[in-house]
Design a protein around this motif. Structure first.
Motif, mmCIF file in Angstrom:
data_model
loop_
_atom_site.group_PDB
_atom_site.id
_atom_site.type_symbol
_atom_site.label_atom_id
_atom_site.label_comp_id
_atom_site.label_asym_id
_atom_site.label_seq_id
_atom_site.Cartn_x
_atom_site.Cartn_y
_atom_site.Cartn_z
ATOM 1 N N ASN A 425 -1.213 -15.139 -9.381
ATOM 2 C CA ASN A 425 0.102 -15.657 -8.999
ATOM 3 C C ASN A 425 1.191 -14.584 -9.165
ATOM 4 O O ASN A 425 2.294 -14.854 -9.609
ATOM 5 C CB ASN A 425 0.461 -16.897 -9.821
ATOM 6 C CG ASN A 425 1.389 -17.823 -9.059
ATOM 7 O OD1 ASN A 425 1.267 -17.989 -7.846
ATOM 8 N ND2 ASN A 425 2.329 -18.427 -9.767
ATOM 9 N N THR A 426 0.841 -13.362 -8.783
ATOM 10 C CA THR A 426 1.747 -12.216 -8.954
ATOM 11 C C THR A 426 1.642 -11.288 -7.742
ATOM 12 O O THR A 426 0.544 -10.992 -7.270
ATOM 13 C CB THR A 426 1.381 -11.419 -10.222
ATOM 14 O OG1 THR A 426 1.481 -12.278 -11.354
ATOM 15 C CG2 THR A 426 2.300 -10.214 -10.410
ATOM 16 N N ASN A 427 2.782 -10.819 -7.255
ATOM 17 C CA ASN A 427 2.813 -9.847 -6.161
ATOM 18 C C ASN A 427 3.068 -8.452 -6.724
ATOM 19 O O ASN A 427 3.723 -8.289 -7.754
ATOM 20 C CB ASN A 427 3.912 -10.191 -5.158
ATOM 21 C CG ASN A 427 3.585 -11.425 -4.340
ATOM 22 O OD1 ASN A 427 2.417 -11.749 -4.124
ATOM 23 N ND2 ASN A 427 4.611 -12.137 -3.885
ATOM 24 N N LEU A 428 2.561 -7.442 -6.008
ATOM 25 C CA LEU A 428 2.792 -6.050 -6.363
ATOM 26 C C LEU A 428 3.535 -5.379 -5.213
ATOM 27 O O LEU A 428 3.122 -5.458 -4.055
ATOM 28 C CB LEU A 428 1.469 -5.314 -6.607
ATOM 29 C CG LEU A 428 1.564 -3.797 -6.826
ATOM 30 C CD1 LEU A 428 2.399 -3.458 -8.059
ATOM 31 C CD2 LEU A 428 0.165 -3.175 -6.925
ATOM 32 N N LEU A 429 4.646 -4.727 -5.555
ATOM 33 C CA LEU A 429 5.476 -4.040 -4.572
ATOM 34 C C LEU A 429 5.569 -2.560 -4.942
ATOM 35 O O LEU A 429 6.093 -2.202 -5.996
ATOM 36 C CB LEU A 429 6.882 -4.667 -4.551
ATOM 37 C CG LEU A 429 7.967 -3.980 -3.722
ATOM 38 C CD1 LEU A 429 7.584 -3.920 -2.249
ATOM 39 C CD2 LEU A 429 9.297 -4.725 -3.905
ATOM 40 N N MET A 430 5.010 -1.709 -4.077
ATOM 41 C CA MET A 430 5.018 -0.264 -4.306
ATOM 42 C C MET A 430 6.010 0.367 -3.331
ATOM 43 O O MET A 430 5.834 0.290 -2.114
ATOM 44 C CB MET A 430 3.618 0.313 -4.089
ATOM 45 C CG MET A 430 2.549 -0.279 -4.992
ATOM 46 S SD MET A 430 2.739 0.208 -6.729
ATOM 47 C CE MET A 430 2.180 1.911 -6.669
ATOM 48 N N MET A 431 7.053 1.000 -3.873
ATOM 49 C CA MET A 431 8.132 1.528 -3.041
ATOM 50 C C MET A 431 8.260 3.041 -3.207
ATOM 51 O O MET A 431 8.299 3.546 -4.325
ATOM 52 C CB MET A 431 9.457 0.864 -3.428
ATOM 53 C CG MET A 431 9.500 -0.634 -3.169
ATOM 54 S SD MET A 431 10.919 -1.440 -3.964
ATOM 55 C CE MET A 431 10.428 -1.384 -5.690
ATOM 56 N N SER A 432 8.317 3.739 -2.078
ATOM 57 C CA SER A 432 8.465 5.194 -2.117
ATOM 58 C C SER A 432 8.626 5.741 -0.717
ATOM 59 O O SER A 432 8.090 5.184 0.237
ATOM 60 C CB SER A 432 7.235 5.844 -2.764
ATOM 61 O OG SER A 432 7.327 7.256 -2.716
ATOM 62 N N SER A 433 9.359 6.847 -0.607
ATOM 63 C CA SER A 433 9.347 7.610 0.642
ATOM 64 C C SER A 433 8.375 8.779 0.505
ATOM 65 O O SER A 433 8.289 9.635 1.381
ATOM 66 C CB SER A 433 10.756 8.133 0.978
ATOM 67 O OG SER A 433 11.273 8.900 -0.094
ATOM 68 N N GLY A 434 7.627 8.800 -0.611
ATOM 69 C CA GLY A 434 6.577 9.798 -0.837
ATOM 70 C C GLY A 434 5.212 9.144 -0.817
ATOM 71 O O GLY A 434 4.982 8.174 -0.090
ATOM 72 N N ASN A 435 4.305 9.620 -1.682
ATOM 73 C CA ASN A 435 2.942 9.072 -1.643
ATOM 74 C C ASN A 435 2.332 8.864 -3.023
ATOM 75 O O ASN A 435 1.122 8.796 -3.164
ATOM 76 C CB ASN A 435 2.038 9.986 -0.806
ATOM 77 C CG ASN A 435 1.830 11.357 -1.455
ATOM 78 O OD1 ASN A 435 2.432 11.667 -2.487
ATOM 79 N ND2 ASN A 435 0.989 12.172 -0.869
ATOM 80 N N TYR A 436 3.167 8.728 -4.062
ATOM 81 C CA TYR A 436 2.663 8.482 -5.412
ATOM 82 C C TYR A 436 1.610 9.517 -5.825
ATOM 83 O O TYR A 436 0.564 9.175 -6.370
ATOM 84 C CB TYR A 436 2.070 7.077 -5.531
ATOM 85 C CG TYR A 436 3.101 5.983 -5.525
ATOM 86 C CD1 TYR A 436 3.808 5.674 -6.677
ATOM 87 C CD2 TYR A 436 3.371 5.272 -4.368
ATOM 88 C CE1 TYR A 436 4.770 4.678 -6.668
ATOM 89 C CE2 TYR A 436 4.334 4.272 -4.353
ATOM 90 C CZ TYR A 436 5.029 3.977 -5.510
ATOM 91 O OH TYR A 436 5.979 2.990 -5.499
ATOM 92 N N ALA A 437 1.881 10.788 -5.544
ATOM 93 C CA ALA A 437 0.957 11.878 -5.920
ATOM 94 C C ALA A 437 -0.445 11.655 -5.351
ATOM 95 O O ALA A 437 -1.442 12.014 -5.962
ATOM 96 C CB ALA A 437 0.910 12.035 -7.436
ATOM 97 N N GLY A 438 -0.507 11.041 -4.155
ATOM 98 C CA GLY A 438 -1.787 10.886 -3.476
ATOM 99 C C GLY A 438 -2.503 9.581 -3.714
ATOM 100 O O GLY A 438 -3.687 9.447 -3.386
ATOM 101 N N PHE A 439 -1.796 8.564 -4.224
ATOM 102 C CA PHE A 439 -2.414 7.250 -4.445
ATOM 103 C C PHE A 439 -3.032 6.712 -3.162
ATOM 104 O O PHE A 439 -2.432 6.792 -2.083
ATOM 105 C CB PHE A 439 -1.335 6.254 -4.879
ATOM 106 C CG PHE A 439 -1.323 5.958 -6.352
ATOM 107 C CD1 PHE A 439 -1.683 6.923 -7.283
ATOM 108 C CD2 PHE A 439 -0.937 4.717 -6.822
ATOM 109 C CE1 PHE A 439 -1.648 6.659 -8.631
ATOM 110 C CE2 PHE A 439 -0.898 4.441 -8.171
ATOM 111 C CZ PHE A 439 -1.257 5.417 -9.080
ATOM 112 N N ASP A 440 -4.216 6.112 -3.278
ATOM 113 C CA ASP A 440 -4.819 5.348 -2.187
ATOM 114 C C ASP A 440 -4.455 3.890 -2.437
ATOM 115 O O ASP A 440 -5.107 3.190 -3.221
ATOM 116 C CB ASP A 440 -6.339 5.540 -2.191
ATOM 117 C CG ASP A 440 -7.015 4.859 -1.005
ATOM 118 O OD1 ASP A 440 -6.518 3.808 -0.559
ATOM 119 O OD2 ASP A 440 -8.040 5.372 -0.549
ATOM 120 N N LEU A 441 -3.385 3.409 -1.769
ATOM 121 C CA LEU A 441 -2.899 2.061 -2.064
ATOM 122 C C LEU A 441 -3.868 0.955 -1.674
ATOM 123 O O LEU A 441 -4.023 -0.025 -2.423
ATOM 124 C CB LEU A 441 -1.522 1.849 -1.395
ATOM 125 C CG LEU A 441 -0.366 2.676 -1.977
ATOM 126 C CD1 LEU A 441 0.940 2.294 -1.297
ATOM 127 C CD2 LEU A 441 -0.252 2.470 -3.487
#
Length: 450
Positions: A425-441
């Motif tokens: 019952n939780t949402n995850l919001l990832m915000m960036s104009s970059g790429n989180y040091a290469g994260f595979d979202l």
């Protein structure tokens, strides 16, 4: 026409090169490094330079024009040779204007929402098979490139950035397009390396209004008090049309436009205001409100603008381009309003010059207050690359006015923390104009514990 692009690998630059190639122009280009997807796209059309780097021998008198990218330096050897030979040099916004002189130019400006508004307009025009050219700041579903220029199209839709045009042209891009129909979505201070004060920044929008063609139309967000004041004091001979949030309702996580309950695939007050701006532009292009609503119901959003990575009955994972304080707050508000019964884990990566400036950081005060778990990530390498003083966790907590905010400067530790949470019952919001040091979202989303 023979045209050479200096710094062809840029996002707008490589798309314009491809568009002109499709138009039948002879295109060459150079750059010191070209990343994906520009590299593959240029290669597909035979436009990828055979060697990286600059070579003044590429510049000859028989070139019709040089298009100069922002990535190039003022001492670039190809630029110096072009200046020496007297070859005409354009920034890409100057050349876009040259390509659209005889068209109706719709220019979407503002500190936020530009790409979404532009995308909505393109979606509706495409829905009705209208003939149009365009320049947009994101890759859109159904559109191969981010730029299209043709001889035939009677109208061009242009996303108008307020950043500088080129290393030798310090004018904001959107000042060069001379709109027939203009939009200003709102004003929120940004690009402090170029506009060191808020007054410097807002002045660019005042000047933008003065560039609108006489008897043209300005569509503006009247919910923005500073923008409304600027518009009210403008003496430009134009029609001024304000807009706000349209009537709507949210039911079971779905937003409907009223009164006819048109179901939307996008949500949030900022997207609804973007929608109203797009609707008013389309009205200027002789598309009725009924036609607009029929088309916009299938609009799924621009890439990285509240883009759904995964969704189920318990958890949605989004990625968003938000990076400035106003965008951050609006995006968090949108998700919390749409899913009132779910918690929200919100993570912002700061990596722009403005956001890594200690004086500007305080502009983020309160921006993440509605998140149940607020996280700030800064790749330590960003400070090193920009030669700026790193922030401490205390610096960030104080600037955001949030003592519960968590701070990470190591991508592995950030990922470990995100995977330690329960997303029932939780949402995850990832915000960036970059790429989180290469994260595979998508991979991260698949591993989240429910």
């Amino acid at each position: 026409m023979r045209i050479h692009f200096i710094a062809i690998g840029g996002s707008a630059m490589h798309n314009l090169a491809i568009a002109l190639h499709k138009k039948g122009y002879q295109i060459t280009g150079s750059d010191d490094v070209i990343f994906e997807p520009a590299k593959s796209r240029l290669d597909k059309y035979g436009l990828l330079p055979t060697e990286m780097g600059w070579d003044e021998n590429r510049i000859t008198k028989d070139l019709d024009a040089i298009i100069l990218g922002m990535h190039a330096r003022i001492d670039n050897p190809e630029l110096l040779k072009a200046q020496e030979l007297g070859v005409k040099i354009y920034s890409y916004p100057e050349y876009i204007y040259e390509q659209s002189r005889d068209k109706i130019r719709v220019v979407i400006g503002g500190s936020h929402g530009k790409t979404t508004i532009t995308s909505m307009i393109l979606h509706v025009l495409n829905f009705y098979n209208r003939d149009f050219d365009y320049l947009v700041g994101a890759q859109l579903a159904g559109f191969e490139t981010m730029v299209k220029v043709t001889h035939e199209a009677p109208v061009m839709i242009i996303e108008g950035d307020e950043y500088l045009s080129s290393p030798i042209d310090r004018r904001p891009k959107f000042h060069l397009y001379k709109a027939n129909v203009a939009v200003i979505s709102g004003i929120a201070w940004d690009h402090i390396n170029v506009f060191p004060t808020y007054a410097d920044y807002t002045a660019q929008f005042d000047k933008f209004i003065d560039t609108i063609e006489k008897e043209g139309t300005l569509i503006y967000c009247e919910a923005d008090a500073d923008l409304t004041e600027i518009v009210s004091h403008s003496s430009a001979h134009i029609t001024k049309i304000g807009y706000g949030i349209p009537a709507h309702e949210v039911e079971k996580g779905i937003t409907y436009l009223l009164p006819k309950r048109t179901e939307l695939k996008v949500f949030g007050d900022h997207n609804l205001m973007n929608l109203n701006a797009a609707k008013l532009v389309c009205k200027e292009l002789e598309i009725s409100e009924e036609q607009f609503n029929a088309a916009i119901s299938s609009f799924t959003g621009a890439a990285k603008r509240l883009e759904v990575i995964s969704a189920d009955d318990s958890t949605n994972v989004y990625k968003d381009f938000a990076h400035s304080p106003s965008k951050l707050k609006a995006t968090i508000d949108a998700v919390k309003t749409q899913f009132t019964d779910r918690k929200l884990v919100a993570c912002i990566e700061l990596h722009t010059f403005s956001s890594l400036n200690k004086d500007f950081l305080k502009e983020y005060a309160g921006a993440m207050d509605k998140a149940d778990d607020a996280i700030v990530f800064i790749d330590i390498k960003s400070f090193e690359q920009k030669r700026m003083e790193p922030f401490s966790e205390d610096d960030v907590q104080q600037a955001f006015s949030n003592p519960n905010l968590k701070f990470f400067n190591d991508a592995a530790k950030l990922k470990a923390y995100l995977l330690s949470l329960n997303y029932q019952n939780t949402n995850l919001l990832m915000m960036s104009s970059g790429n989180y040091a290469g994260f595979d979202l998508p991979e991260l989303a698949s591993e989240l514990p429910r």
